[in-house]
Write a protein that holds these residues in place. Structure first.
Motif, short mmCIF file in Angstrom:
data_model
loop_
_atom_site.label_atom_id
_atom_site.label_comp_id
_atom_site.label_asym_id
_atom_site.label_seq_id
_atom_site.Cartn_x
_atom_site.Cartn_y
_atom_site.Cartn_z
N HIS A 636 0.83 -1.21 0.00
CA HIS A 636 0.00 0.00 0.00
C HIS A 636 0.87 1.26 0.00
O HIS A 636 0.61 2.20 -0.77
CB HIS A 636 -0.91 -0.02 1.23
N ARG A 637 1.88 1.28 0.84
CA ARG A 637 2.75 2.45 0.90
C ARG A 637 3.47 2.67 -0.43
O ARG A 637 3.60 3.81 -0.90
CB ARG A 637 3.76 2.29 2.04
N LYS A 638 3.91 1.60 -1.04
CA LYS A 638 4.63 1.74 -2.31
C LYS A 638 3.69 2.22 -3.42
O LYS A 638 4.04 3.10 -4.21
CB LYS A 638 5.27 0.41 -2.69
N MET A 639 2.48 1.65 -3.47
CA MET A 639 1.52 2.05 -4.51
C MET A 639 1.09 3.50 -4.32
O MET A 639 0.95 4.27 -5.29
CB MET A 639 0.32 1.12 -4.50
N GLU A 640 0.85 3.91 -3.08
CA GLU A 640 0.49 5.30 -2.80
C GLU A 640 1.59 6.24 -3.27
O GLU A 640 1.32 7.31 -3.82
CB GLU A 640 0.23 5.48 -1.30
N GLY A 641 2.85 5.85 -3.04
CA GLY A 641 3.96 6.69 -3.48
C GLY A 641 4.04 6.80 -4.99
O GLY A 641 4.33 7.88 -5.53
N LEU A 642 3.77 5.69 -5.69
CA LEU A 642 3.83 5.71 -7.15
C LEU A 642 2.72 6.58 -7.75
O LEU A 642 2.94 7.29 -8.74
CB LEU A 642 3.71 4.29 -7.70
N LEU A 643 1.52 6.52 -7.18
CA LEU A 643 0.36 7.15 -7.79
C LEU A 643 0.07 8.56 -7.28
O LEU A 643 -0.82 9.22 -7.81
CB LEU A 643 -0.89 6.28 -7.55
N ARG A 644 0.78 9.00 -6.27
CA ARG A 644 0.47 10.31 -5.69
C ARG A 644 0.61 11.41 -6.74
O ARG A 644 1.68 11.59 -7.32
CB ARG A 644 1.37 10.58 -4.50
N PRO A 645 -0.46 12.18 -6.99
CA PRO A 645 -0.40 13.25 -8.00
C PRO A 645 0.43 14.43 -7.50
O PRO A 645 0.24 14.88 -6.37
CB PRO A 645 -1.87 13.64 -8.20
N TYR A 646 1.34 14.91 -8.32
CA TYR A 646 2.22 15.99 -7.86
C TYR A 646 1.46 17.31 -7.73
O TYR A 646 1.93 18.25 -7.08
CB TYR A 646 3.43 16.15 -8.79
N ARG A 647 0.27 17.42 -8.34
CA ARG A 647 -0.55 18.62 -8.17
C ARG A 647 -1.42 18.56 -6.92
O ARG A 647 -2.15 19.50 -6.63
CB ARG A 647 -1.44 18.83 -9.39
N GLY A 648 -1.36 17.48 -6.23
CA GLY A 648 -2.15 17.33 -5.01
C GLY A 648 -3.37 16.45 -5.20
O GLY A 648 -3.89 16.31 -6.31
N GLU A 649 -3.82 15.85 -4.11
CA GLU A 649 -4.98 14.97 -4.16
C GLU A 649 -6.27 15.77 -4.32
O GLU A 649 -6.38 16.90 -3.83
CB GLU A 649 -5.07 14.14 -2.87
N THR A 650 -7.24 15.20 -5.02
CA THR A 650 -8.55 15.82 -5.14
C THR A 650 -9.38 15.49 -3.90
O THR A 650 -9.03 14.61 -3.10
CB THR A 650 -9.29 15.33 -6.39
N ASP A 651 -10.50 16.20 -3.73
CA ASP A 651 -11.40 15.89 -2.62
C ASP A 651 -11.89 14.44 -2.70
O ASP A 651 -12.01 13.75 -1.68
CB ASP A 651 -12.61 16.84 -2.64
N ALA A 652 -12.16 14.01 -3.93
CA ALA A 652 -12.62 12.62 -4.11
C ALA A 652 -11.54 11.63 -3.72
O ALA A 652 -11.83 10.56 -3.18
CB ALA A 652 -13.06 12.40 -5.55
N ASP A 653 -10.27 11.96 -3.97
CA ASP A 653 -9.17 11.08 -3.56
C ASP A 653 -9.11 10.96 -2.04
O ASP A 653 -8.92 9.87 -1.50
CB ASP A 653 -7.83 11.64 -4.06
N VAL A 654 -9.27 12.08 -1.36
CA VAL A 654 -9.21 12.08 0.11
C VAL A 654 -10.35 11.25 0.69
O VAL A 654 -10.15 10.47 1.62
CB VAL A 654 -9.26 13.53 0.64
N GLU A 655 -11.55 11.40 0.12
CA GLU A 655 -12.69 10.65 0.61
C GLU A 655 -12.54 9.15 0.38
O GLU A 655 -13.11 8.34 1.10
CB GLU A 655 -13.97 11.14 -0.07
N ALA A 656 -11.75 8.79 -0.63
CA ALA A 656 -11.60 7.37 -0.98
C ALA A 656 -10.53 6.67 -0.15
O ALA A 656 -10.31 5.47 -0.35
CB ALA A 656 -11.26 7.25 -2.47
N LYS A 657 -9.89 7.35 0.77
CA LYS A 657 -8.81 6.74 1.54
C LYS A 657 -9.25 5.43 2.17
O LYS A 657 -10.35 5.32 2.70
CB LYS A 657 -8.32 7.69 2.64
N CYS A 658 -8.35 4.44 2.10
CA CYS A 658 -8.64 3.13 2.69
C CYS A 658 -8.24 3.17 4.16
O CYS A 658 -7.05 3.04 4.51
CB CYS A 658 -7.86 2.03 1.95
#
Length: 704
Positions: A636-658
């Motif tokens: 999970h930590r590795k995948m989050e690091g790979l996919l993290r958007p450099y412009r910042g997470e959207t509100d929908a991304d934050v709400e989807a946190k596992c």
């Protein structure tokens, strides 16, 4: 009813429909102005009027007067019983709409019109000299007793039917117009409780596929809100985060009360149902999905079924157009009641609208049709078109070859696992046998013991030698079997896979020469969905250099990029490295992690949604061995690091946190701690205990 009462009634009955200014309404107003008081009582004069004029006049009559009007003359009776009269009452807003909550007793009687079966008097129930009246009374008592037992056994309750495992209620409402039943409404109520330990997803899944879909999309496994549009309203009202979750499953109304697609009757019926006294305080959030069947007539439904398989293009287009007109009408019906749209559920065109309401929304009057027409509906963005022609053919070929390669890869993976397991087990068994024979050989090498005869010693030596020979033969056989499996495994890698890749390349090349486009066919998205690294390089090479970055970050017809498509599948213990490898490959080719899907999530949010759903599923149906959250955190930590958007997470991304993988969840909620996850059933008892403790503390303070 005299003229004064009639005028008073008219003042109390404002127009509730969107058609109050239609032709019939104008005619009704004109007649009302022209008719004098004496003419209103001259029933014989009214009866001679044209039917449409008579309907316009009589439609203002309260439902309580209908029986008297029917008894006046045949013309009145025929008018009031006509479909045209019912339609005019609905469109002009004078129809009196109410709902009746069908109790468990009423449902039982509907389900069992003849009462309980196999109830009779037996010996000893009554005395031999009992009269017929006494026997009849005793039989009625036994029937009532059996009825009460069956109502408890089958879960009939005050609200309808209650599930004994999860405590949810199936509620039936009768819709009544002008005092007559003309439709029904079905709802389901899930008691989320206040301690966030109700098995919400499990209960929703046990009820129906529709409720499971709604529950998973809007709430977490214990019923807490996930979507921002509802959470924002909840922050204002403070009432939707806990308590009863109500969902409207179906609404059906007599066609006579929906002329010209009038939404007044259904709007009033829904508002009446949600305001039922027996439901007061039992729900804090109600949801609904727009349903075309509310307004589509039987004739239109039949036409839709007819053209689905055998109609021409024009007929199908007409049926589809009417389908979405009816779905939009139901949406506007709910908006009139006070519902609001759930923005997070908007992703593709021609998907049903999802709506919700809180109890505070019902404090305001029902909106007019003109008012809801001014409310802009949240529509999905324009998506790329579905592939057509050669591009469609190319997409179908991609699906075929991807599925074929996926099967080869999965077979190789299973073969490798079985081969490793066989080698491990065989090595263990052989080592144990070799140890035993080695001990026997050492004993023989020491020489014959004095207490053994030559004959016995010779038999022992022969047995050991035969055993050693069998062990060598068995060892050779296992080695041969393992080597055969290795050769087969290698053949799959060296022959089957290259052959599949070559066949794929030949066919795709031919389709490109025919005019097919890798970009327009969404071939990269399909390849990403199945995580086929063997195809991705070939596909990229087929795209002009200047278009590659665009293709790797473009939407398909569902509003997803290739990175999003990777997580349409669910990572498992035996393939999670495959997900990492494919994501790294797409990123290396230039895929952009900042691009949002039609739902508003970046690939990071899509990954989080997938993992959240995975662990919600595990929480409901049990976590398999090796699939515990702790084992997933490095991935999970590795995948989050790979996919993290450099412009910042959207509100929908934050709400989807596992929450499970991010350690933001109470383990007791998931049943990993000492608390019983079924404690939601004891909420009332806990509250009583808390009250008792407070009283005890007060008593102690008083004594001190």
């Amino acid at each position: 009813m005299d003229a004064e009462e009639h005028d008073s009634y008219n003042k109390k009955r404002p127009s509730q429909g969107p058609y109050s200014s239609n032709e019939c309404g104008k005619k009704m107003k004109q007649q009302d102005e022209e008719c004098t008081e004496s003419e209103q009582h001259n029933y014989s004069g009214f009866a001679s009027l044209p039917t449409d004029v008579l309907i316009s006049i009589l439609c203002r009559s309260p439902a309580s007067d209908h029986k008297a009007l029917r008894d006046t003359c045949k013309a009145f009776r025929a008018t009031i019983d006509s479909v045209a009269y019912k339609g005019e009452r609905a469109t002009s807003g004078w129809a009196e709409v109410s709902t009746h909550l069908v109790s468990g007793e009423e449902l039982y009687d509907r389900d069992n019109p003849d009462g309980p079966e196999d109830v009779s008097l037996s010996d000893g129930d009554v005395d031999e000299d009992a009269t017929e009246e006494q026997r009849a009374n005793k039989l009625r008592w036994k029937i009532a007793e059996k009825r009460a037992e069956e109502m408890i056994e089958y879960g009939y309750s005050e609200l309808g039917c209650m599930d004994e495992d999860y405590g949810h209620h199936d509620i039936t409402m009768d819709i009544e117009v002008d005092g007559k039943r003309c439709g029904s409404m079905h709802l389901v109520l899930l008691p989320r409780g206040v301690y966030h330990n109700y098995p919400f997803h499990e209960a929703a899944d046990a009820h129906s596929s529709e409720l499971q879909m709604v529950g998973v999309r809007l709430c977490d496994s214990v019923g807490r809100l996930k979507v921002r549009s509802i959470k924002n309203e909840e922050l204002i009202s403070g009432e939707a985060g806990e308590g009863g979750f109500l969902h409207i499953k179906t609404v059906r109304i007599n066609e006579a009360y929906q002329p010209m697609d009038c939404t007044s009757v259904v709007s009033e019926a829904v508002r009446s149902a949600l305001s039922q006294p027996k439901l007061e305080g039992k729900w804090t959030l109600v949801t609904a999905i727009s349903d075309y069947q509310v307004y589509m007539t039987t004739e239109e439904m039949e036409f839709k079924r007819k053209v689905r398989y055998g109609g021409n293009a024009e007929e199908k287009e007409r049926a589809d157009k009417r389908f979405w007109e009816c779905a939009l009408l139901d949406t506007k019906t709910l908006l009139r009641v006070g519902f609001k749209q759930i923005a997070e559920t908007v992703s593709q065109k021609q998907n049903p609208y999802w709506l919700f309401a809180l109890p505070c929304f019902l404090k305001y009057p029902i909106k007019s049709f003109e008012e809801v027409n001014q409310i802009p509906l949240i529509e999905p963005p324009d998506l790329p078109p579905e592939p057509i022609g050669v591009d469609s053919e190319m997409l179908e070929s991609m699906k075929k070859y991807c599925i074929n390669m996926r099967q080869i890869l999965d077979t190789l993976k299973r073969t490798k696992l079985e081969l490793d397991k066989t080698e491990q087990n065989s090595s263990g068994r052989l080592a144990e046998m070799e140890r035993r024979f080695a001990e026997a050989r050492i004993s023989i090498d020491r020489g014959k013991p004095d207490h053994l005869s030559d004959e016995s010693w010779g038999e022992m030596v022969a047995d050991v030698e035969r055993g050693e020979e069998m062990l060598r033969a068995h060892h050779a056989q296992i080695e041969e079997s393992i080597q055969s499996a290795r050769d087969n495994f290698r053949t799959q890698i060296d022959v089957a896979m290259p052959a599949a890749v070559e066949e794929f390349q030949v066919e795709l090349t031919a389709l490109v020469r025919k005019g097919g486009s890798i970009r327009k066919s969404h071939a990269i998205h399909c390849c990403s969905r199945f995580r086929i690294t063997q195809y991705i390089d070939f596909l990229i090479d087929m795209i002009p250099l200047e278009e590659r970055a665009q293709v790797l970050s473009s939407w398909d017809a569902c509003g997803l990029t290739p990175l999003h498509c990777v997580f349409l599948g669910t990572p498992e213990v035996n393939n999670k490295d495959e997900y990492l490898d494919f994501v790294e490959r797409l990123l290396g080719l230039g895929a952009d992690t900042n691009v949002k899907s039609a739902r508003g999530v970046t690939p990071l949010g899509q990954y989080r949604l997938t993992m959240t759903n995975k662990f919600d599923y595990n929480n409901v149906f049990g976590i398999r061995s090796g699939d515990e959250p702790a084992g997933w955190r490095p991935f999970h930590r590795k995948m989050e690091g790979l996919l993290r958007p450099y412009r910042g997470e959207t509100d929908a991304d934050v709400e989807a946190k596992c929450a499970v993988l991010d350690n933001d969840v109470d383990p007791n909620v998931l049943g990993e701690g000492g608390d019983d996850v079924n404690a939601w059933m004891d909420d009332d008892e806990d509250e009583n205990m808390e009250g008792d403790e407070e009283n005890d503390n007060e008593d102690d303070e008083g004594e001190e």
